[in-house]
Design a protein around this motif. Structure first.
Motif, short mmCIF file in Angstrom:
data_model
loop_
_atom_site.label_atom_id
_atom_site.label_comp_id
_atom_site.label_asym_id
_atom_site.label_seq_id
_atom_site.Cartn_x
_atom_site.Cartn_y
_atom_site.Cartn_z
N ALA A 116 0.83 -1.20 0.00
CA ALA A 116 0.00 0.00 0.00
C ALA A 116 0.86 1.26 0.00
CB ALA A 116 -0.93 -0.01 1.21
N VAL A 117 1.98 1.20 0.71
CA VAL A 117 2.88 2.36 0.79
C VAL A 117 3.47 2.71 -0.58
CG1 VAL A 117 5.10 3.14 1.72
CG2 VAL A 117 3.45 2.00 3.21
N ILE A 118 3.83 1.70 -1.36
CA ILE A 118 4.52 1.95 -2.64
C ILE A 118 3.57 1.96 -3.83
CG2 ILE A 118 6.67 0.97 -1.75
CD1 ILE A 118 6.09 -1.55 -3.41
N HIS A 119 2.27 1.92 -3.60
CA HIS A 119 1.31 1.95 -4.71
C HIS A 119 1.58 3.17 -5.60
CE1 HIS A 119 -2.57 2.26 -6.84
NE2 HIS A 119 -2.70 0.96 -6.55
N LYS A 120 1.52 2.97 -6.93
CA LYS A 120 1.96 4.01 -7.86
C LYS A 120 1.11 5.28 -7.79
CE LYS A 120 4.20 0.99 -11.24
NZ LYS A 120 4.22 0.54 -12.66
N THR A 121 -0.18 5.15 -7.51
CA THR A 121 -1.05 6.32 -7.53
C THR A 121 -1.55 6.72 -6.14
OG1 THR A 121 -2.97 4.91 -7.99
CG2 THR A 121 -1.81 5.89 -9.88
N ARG A 122 -1.70 5.74 -5.24
CA ARG A 122 -2.27 6.05 -3.92
C ARG A 122 -1.24 5.93 -2.79
NH1 ARG A 122 -7.75 2.94 -2.80
NH2 ARG A 122 -7.55 4.28 -0.94
N GLY A 123 0.00 5.62 -3.15
CA GLY A 123 1.01 5.39 -2.13
C GLY A 123 1.68 6.66 -1.65
N ILE A 275 12.84 0.47 12.07
CA ILE A 275 12.00 1.43 11.37
C ILE A 275 12.24 1.30 9.87
CG2 ILE A 275 13.69 3.29 11.50
CD1 ILE A 275 11.34 5.20 12.08
N ALA A 276 11.18 1.51 9.10
CA ALA A 276 11.30 1.51 7.64
C ALA A 276 11.38 2.95 7.16
CB ALA A 276 10.12 0.80 6.99
N LEU A 277 12.30 3.20 6.24
CA LEU A 277 12.62 4.54 5.77
C LEU A 277 12.43 4.64 4.26
CD1 LEU A 277 16.01 4.70 7.70
CD2 LEU A 277 13.82 5.63 8.51
N GLY A 278 12.40 5.86 3.76
CA GLY A 278 12.34 6.09 2.33
C GLY A 278 10.98 6.47 1.82
N ALA A 279 9.95 6.43 2.66
CA ALA A 279 8.62 6.90 2.28
C ALA A 279 8.43 8.33 2.76
CB ALA A 279 7.54 5.98 2.85
#
Length: 313
Positions: A116-123, A275-279
């Motif tokens: 969901a985080v990396i979704h192309k349009t809704r992420g 922790i996850a980073l980059g978003a």
């Protein structure tokens, strides 16, 4: 929130928690907290003043768990959705709409949340790849030690490693480490064409020279011993500004990073957070086996990033 003192040795995660508590709680979308660990972790963090939780998931299941575990959720916003997939999408929507500042994994798979985080349009992806960073308080090491990437990128190529290390550098900046030292790990300290990890290490160092990686001192290839022990480096006649003083260990791949971290946790009594980073928002990713300290510290680390928005770009 800028840290004005160094974390005390052996109480480093507790230090980050206390520093975060001094600031405000961050609005956190807690994704699908339908079991004990996911819901209790969020409520404990809220009670400590680290987060302001928004519980996103099937309302009936969340309330049943809260009643069973004697958790009072009456003071927290609860958004009812049908299932975990919908919870992940709704939580990401909240971040994109600036109604939440960070995400917290509840009781669903990591891949389901990250999809969901990396979704192309809704992420909420950025130009960099997502990556995971462990923060470890190792009893016989003199400062917090970051290990990356141990949870997301399985076999990263050179450009992905660039993103992984830049994410970790920016994260260190949010913690008040102005110029972190990065050890790029391999099995040996010399560049060998037969060992791709050593080629990548050399390339990453040159990318730093050319400004493709910024804000840190990099050195590699370095074996684990001379990355964390200056004496080991001296014994091997290695002159390095990183040896014995590394803040970040960049592993060749997910398997090696995960093994290093788990070995330090289970054999060296290291305390850990992750922790996850980059978003566009930090993502609190806790394992089902994580205890209270790990969950609280992970929330605190996310808080430090939220309050330094420049590190999320």
């Amino acid at each position: 929130m800028i840290l004005t003192e160094k974390p005390p040795v052996h109480n480093q995660l507790e230090f980050f928690i206390e520093e975060a508590v001094k600031s405000r709680p961050v609005r956190t979308a807690v994704v699908h907290p339908v079991e004990r660990n996911g819901l209790k972790g969020a409520i404990e963090a809220a009670q400590r003043g680290l987060i302001e939780p928004i519980l996103v998931g099937p309302e009936a299941k969340i309330r049943v768990t809260a009643e069973r575990e004697s958790l009072d959720i009456s003071g927290y916003q609860l958004i009812d959705v049908e299932h975990s997939h919908a919870a992940a999408e709704k939580a990401v929507d909240l971040v994109r709409e600036a109604k939440a500042e960070t995400l917290m994994k509840g009781d669903l798979g990591t891949s389901e949340l990250l999809n969901a985080v990396i979704h192309k349009t809704r992420g909420i992806r950025t130009e960099r790849r997502l990556s995971h960073t462990f923060v470890l308080d190792v009893p016989n090491y003199h400062k917090p030690l970051m290990i990356t990437d141990a949870a997301i990128n399985v076999t990263p190529d050179l450009l992905v490693k660039r993103d992984i290390v830049q994410n970790a550098i920016n994260f260190c900046h949010a913690l008040g480490i102005e110029q972190p030292k990065v050890a790029i790990l391999a099995a040996v300290e010399t560049v060998k064409p037969s060992m791709p990890s050593t080629i990548d290490a050399a390339a990453l160092c040159k990318m730093t020279d050319r400004g493709q990686i910024t804000g840190a001192i990099l050195d590699g290839p370095l074996a684990f011993d001379n990355a964390i022990s200056q004496q080991a480096a001296i014994d091997k006649h290695i002159s390095s500004p990183v040896s014995g003083d590394a803040d970040i260990l960049l592993a060749p791949d997910l398997e090696s990073a995960n093994m290093i971290a788990k070995q330090l946790i289970y054999l060296a009594d290291a305390k850990s957070a992750g922790i996850a980073l980059g978003a566009k928002a930090p993502i609190i990713l806790n394992s089902r086996s994580d205890g209270t300290l790990a969950r609280l510290a992970s929330c605190a680390l996310a808080s430090h990033m939220v309050l330094h928005p420049e590190t999320l770009k």
